[in-house]
Design an enzyme around this catalytic site. Structure first.
Site, PDB file in Angstrom:
ATOM      1  CG  ASP B   7      -1.863   1.213   1.253  1.00  0.00           C
ATOM      2  OD1 ASP B   7      -2.421   1.534   0.182  1.00  0.00           O
ATOM      3  OD2 ASP B   7      -2.036   1.834   2.305  1.00  0.00           O
ATOM      4  CB  SER B   8       0.341   4.733  -1.013  1.00  0.00           C
ATOM      5  OG  SER B   8      -0.918   4.911  -0.408  1.00  0.00           O
ATOM      6  N   GLY B  40      -3.196   9.142  -3.858  1.00  0.00           N
ATOM      7  CA  GLY B  40      -4.564   9.431  -4.296  1.00  0.00           C
ATOM      8  C   GLY B  40      -4.756  10.682  -5.127  1.00  0.00           C
ATOM      9  CB  CYS B  70      -2.685   0.851  -2.606  1.00  0.00           C
ATOM     10  SG  CYS B  70      -2.683   2.584  -3.108  1.00  0.00           S
ATOM     11  CB  THR B  72      -4.511   5.251  -5.624  1.00  0.00           C
ATOM     12  OG1 THR B  72      -5.447   5.900  -4.768  1.00  0.00           O
ATOM     13  CG2 THR B  72      -4.077   6.215  -6.696  1.00  0.00           C
ATOM     14  CB  CYS B 185     -10.118   4.746   0.019  1.00  0.00           C
ATOM     15  SG  CYS B 185      -8.692   5.416   0.911  1.00  0.00           S
ATOM     16  CG  HIS B 187      -6.807   5.903   4.964  1.00  0.00           C
ATOM     17  ND1 HIS B 187      -5.848   5.441   4.103  1.00  0.00           N
ATOM     18  CD2 HIS B 187      -6.154   6.636   5.900  1.00  0.00           C
ATOM     19  CE1 HIS B 187      -4.666   5.894   4.502  1.00  0.00           C
ATOM     20  NE2 HIS B 187      -4.822   6.620   5.585  1.00  0.00           N
TER      21      HIS B 187
END
Lengths: 267, 267
Positions: B7-8, B40, B70, B72, B185, B187
């Site tokens: 993931d980023s 993003g 991730c 994105t 997403c 998050h």
């Protein structure tokens, strides 16, 4: 005189805007390190690495004066940048602290900034060197709110109210009687009116963009700005999407943006 | 079987958390590209460059299955990653779209995601391939709100109300009758309860972390998970500040984090 202005993104365009007003006879290059933004939540080592490569790029392109128009880079990487390049380097933390010194009668100052700037305590230290006491507050939601375009928006008003109430309570607990509030992030000038509405009238809000331009103007000898008349150079560089840079950048610069060149600093 | 999760930043730890619950017998390596986050709001070219270097790193470390946790990176770089490595690669967009297909009776689906994910229309396209209609909404303030820790907070409730109202109005204007909302997403699972409270009871909220873990479990042959018992490997890598990674990461992982190793992917 070719002035290089560097920021992690678009915010430094508020400093360039003030420079263009106050020193219109200089040439300018602006670099936004948009592929690696934001710096505000990253570590000192990472910010220094990014900022040094960005500063070197501007000097290689011919800048003979550097303005670090990014509070986080000024806070975490100013010494590293000065070690890496041979031209004068001015950072927005020192110009903000100078302006706070000129403004404050109580010698007590408030600072709103990103998490990384606050954690570095660069404003506190720069204020202490000038005989001021400073209380710093990290306001991590303000940059995304500005970038969402929610400037005159109830959510932004509420977030500002929360941050400013916490700032007032924290500084009161430190027995401070502040009369000056420094906007320690180049995104925040877009919220200047909102912030001025939200703080007591006894507190003067300092926009580091304006005061930085004034201090650059004072530092540059008049003869460096003489020379042949003609078209002044205005070059814009970004490390990520040029289209987004031009679209968002115009709001910060206050005028449409010229050509933006995409560059690769690695990473 | 060594599963590499990428993931980023921290958000993919919600996917790792679900994987640990559903496939506890695998080894795991997690990489958060925290020096270059967030992805993003960045361009396709930049996201692909970052994601490919990150995926290569995990394969070089021994991963024999990659989960791109991730949204994105899954939206903008999945083909580039598959071209760059020789192990199976699963992205959260396709697993989210699969779960939407299993959930939706009306065949109309809503998606909340970052600006870059929405601009790529990767969810819309993946849903179309499955016979679904999808309406996507960029919600750029949700990641900073989660990272500020404002989970059960009036500002977050208000921002969600605004985004969800706009999403409802936009999808109604498209004559959609959605019964499924994909959290696009990593998050957003931390806001899952808030979102479930804010949408009509007729709408089912899909957390791509859970559904991704289930699809990984289904894709991996049982014999790949056999082998000698003993301590399972759990390795964490980050490209920026390890201290922050451990502190923030624990909230996403739902348990204290083991040792985190700082690595340099350039830039």
């Amino acid at each position: 005189m070719n002035i290089g202005v560097f920021d992690s993104g678009f915010g430094g365009l508020t400093v360039l805007r003030a420079l263009l007003e106050q020193i219109p006879q200089a040439d300018y290059m602006y670099l936004g390190d948009t592929a690696r933004l934001p710096y505000g939540a990253k570590s000192q080592a990472t910010v220094a690495r990014y900022a040094v490569s960005s500063a070197r790029f501007l000097v290689e392109q011919g800048a003979d004066y550097l303005v670090i128009a990014c509070n986080t880079a000024s806070a975490l990487a100013l010494d590293a940048i000065r070690d890496a390049v041979r031209v004068p380097v001015l950072g927005v933390i020192e110009t903000g602290a100078n302006a706070a010194l000129a403004s404050s009668k109580t010698s007590d100052v408030l600072v709103m900034a990103t998490a990384a700037t606050v954690e570095s305590h660069a404003y506190r230290d720069a204020c202490h060197e000038r005989g001021l006491r400073a209380w710093e507050k990290a306001c991590p939601l303000l940059v995304p709110l500005v970038e969402e375009g929610w400037i005159d928006h109830p959510v932004t008003e509420e977030v500002l109210r929360i941050y400013l109430n916490e700032l007032a309570a924290e500084s009161a607990a430190q027995q401070l009687t502040p009369d000056t509030l420094v906007l320690g992030c180049t995104h925040y000038p877009l919220l200047r009116r909102n912030i001025e509405r939200a703080v007591p009238a006894t507190i003067r809000v300092i926009d580091s963009a304006d005061v930085t331009a004034a201090q650059v103007a004072a530092a540059i000898p008049a003869e460096a700005l003489a020379g042949p008349k003609g078209d002044r150079i205005r070059l814009f560089y970004a490390t990520d999407s040029v289209a987004k840079f031009r679209r968002l950048g115009a709001a910060f610069l206050g005028q449409p943006m010229d050509e933006v060149t995409l560059i690769d600093l690695g990473g």
